[in-house]
Design a protein around this motif. Structure first.
Motif, mmCIF file in Angstrom:
data_model
loop_
_atom_site.group_PDB
_atom_site.id
_atom_site.type_symbol
_atom_site.label_atom_id
_atom_site.label_comp_id
_atom_site.label_asym_id
_atom_site.label_seq_id
_atom_site.Cartn_x
_atom_site.Cartn_y
_atom_site.Cartn_z
ATOM 1 N N MET A 24 36.158 48.182 39.082
ATOM 2 C CA MET A 24 35.652 48.822 37.855
ATOM 3 C C MET A 24 36.691 48.640 36.754
ATOM 4 O O MET A 24 37.287 49.594 36.263
ATOM 5 N N THR A 25 36.954 47.405 36.388
ATOM 6 C CA THR A 25 38.012 47.092 35.432
ATOM 7 C C THR A 25 37.538 47.338 34.004
ATOM 8 O O THR A 25 36.487 46.843 33.592
ATOM 9 N N THR A 26 38.318 48.119 33.249
ATOM 10 C CA THR A 26 37.952 48.461 31.872
ATOM 11 C C THR A 26 38.756 47.699 30.835
ATOM 12 O O THR A 26 38.311 47.525 29.707
ATOM 13 N N ALA A 48 39.344 40.397 42.209
ATOM 14 C CA ALA A 48 39.195 40.732 40.785
ATOM 15 C C ALA A 48 39.465 42.189 40.476
ATOM 16 O O ALA A 48 39.181 42.633 39.358
ATOM 17 N N VAL A 49 40.035 42.957 41.409
ATOM 18 C CA VAL A 49 40.546 44.274 41.018
ATOM 19 C C VAL A 49 41.664 44.036 40.005
ATOM 20 O O VAL A 49 42.591 43.257 40.249
ATOM 21 N N HIS A 74 46.880 43.557 40.658
ATOM 22 C CA HIS A 74 45.549 42.957 40.719
ATOM 23 C C HIS A 74 45.370 42.168 42.014
ATOM 24 O O HIS A 74 46.314 41.950 42.772
ATOM 25 N N THR A 75 44.121 41.742 42.247
ATOM 26 C CA THR A 75 43.802 40.900 43.411
ATOM 27 C C THR A 75 43.115 39.622 42.944
ATOM 28 O O THR A 75 42.274 39.652 42.049
ATOM 29 N N HIS A 76 43.477 38.518 43.568
ATOM 30 C CA HIS A 76 42.851 37.228 43.267
ATOM 31 C C HIS A 76 41.771 36.865 44.273
ATOM 32 O O HIS A 76 40.910 36.031 43.987
ATOM 33 N N TRP A 123 41.604 49.994 40.172
ATOM 34 C CA TRP A 123 40.374 49.637 40.875
ATOM 35 C C TRP A 123 39.215 50.477 40.362
ATOM 36 O O TRP A 123 38.074 50.016 40.273
ATOM 37 N N GLY A 124 39.498 51.719 39.975
ATOM 38 C CA GLY A 124 38.469 52.612 39.452
ATOM 39 C C GLY A 124 37.806 53.454 40.519
ATOM 40 O O GLY A 124 36.701 53.975 40.300
#
Length: 260
Positions: free
Chosen positions: A107-109, A146-147, A173-175, A200-201
């Motif tokens: 949930m990336t803002t 994509a976190v 982050h994560t790839h 991460w949200g």
């Protein structure tokens, strides 16, 4: 006339300004050594944390000698643990991707979270990696790719997708969906699992991991973490596992490929 080779090769004594400069340099080194030693002794006497510079990577951040004691206990305190299932197939970073469901989508803002910014480019002044494994009632859960990456763009690889681009990258982050947490920060600092979950949200508490609720048992580098799971440090090559509910799964351990 025969020459004395050993005498010719011996260092000649410094004279004049050269000798003065050499002596001054030695005195400067001694003053620096005594100043550093005094700071360490005084800080230790009053209980202050000590950070030594010029070591390349902060030892406090990478699990080195200046890290305070962590709330850890042996696995034996938990009783019998179940063996994990197959770790899954190897993903795009050379690390197994769990075969279970995705715990929760990112949930990336793009907004600053816990004073951690989403920068237009990846920051590599401080660059380390940790690994996170999650089980819910004994079932492996996937930490999604994509976190911490806004507007992610996936690249196809023979081992699966890899998020190589985005409009901005948080320092955590994560790839890929393999549980590797990339810590890529403009400053050397100790980041924590709670900050990663905030980016991460999804929630992380002693009774909840994302949407999964129940008693949370945490593991850190093969030992039982008895503190708040939010406080788990994301140190270099840290092996972190969260079990929600039962059965409890024996902590997994991965090999970090070259470059991670």
């Amino acid at each position: 006339m025969a020459t004395n080779s050993s005498a010719n090769s011996a260092p000649r004594p410094l004279r004049g300004s050269a000798a003065v400069e050499a002596l001054a340099a030695k005195r400067r080194r001694l003053r620096l050594w005594w100043t550093s030693a005094t700071v360490v002794v005084v800080a230790a006497a009053v209980g202050l944390p000590v950070v030594l510079t010029g070591v390349g990577t902060s030892q406090a951040s990478s699990g080195g000698g200046f890290q305070p004691s962590l709330p850890l206990q042996p696995l034996s305190t938990l009783g019998a643990l179940s063996s994990p299932e197959s770790p899954g197939s190897t993903g795009s970073e050379g690390v197994p991707v769990p075969a279970g469901p995705v715990l929760a989508p990112p949930m990336t803002t793009g907004q600053t979270v816990d004073n951690i910014q989403c920068s237009t480019g990846e920051q590599v002044a401080f660059h380390i990696h940790s690994h996170l494994t999650i089980f819910v009632n004994g079932i492996a859960q996937e930490v999604p790719a994509a976190v911490g990456i806004a507007n992610p763009q996936a690249e196809a690889t023979p081992q699966g997708p890899f998020i190589g681009a985005g409009s901005c990258f948080y320092w955590l982050h994560t790839h890929a969906a393999d549980g590797i947490i990339h810590v890529e920060s403009p400053v050397t600092a100790t980041y924590h699992l709670g900050e990663f979950f905030d980016i991460w949200g999804v929630p992380l508490t002693p009774g909840q991991v994302g949407p999964a609720t129940g008693s949370v048992t945490a593991f850190y580098n093969g030992q039982h973490w008895t503190g708040d799971p939010r406080d788990i440090p994301l140190n270099a090559h840290a092996q972190i596992q969260l079990d929600v509910g039962t059965p409890l799964i024996s902590p997994e351990s991965i090999g970090f490929p070259r470059g991670l």
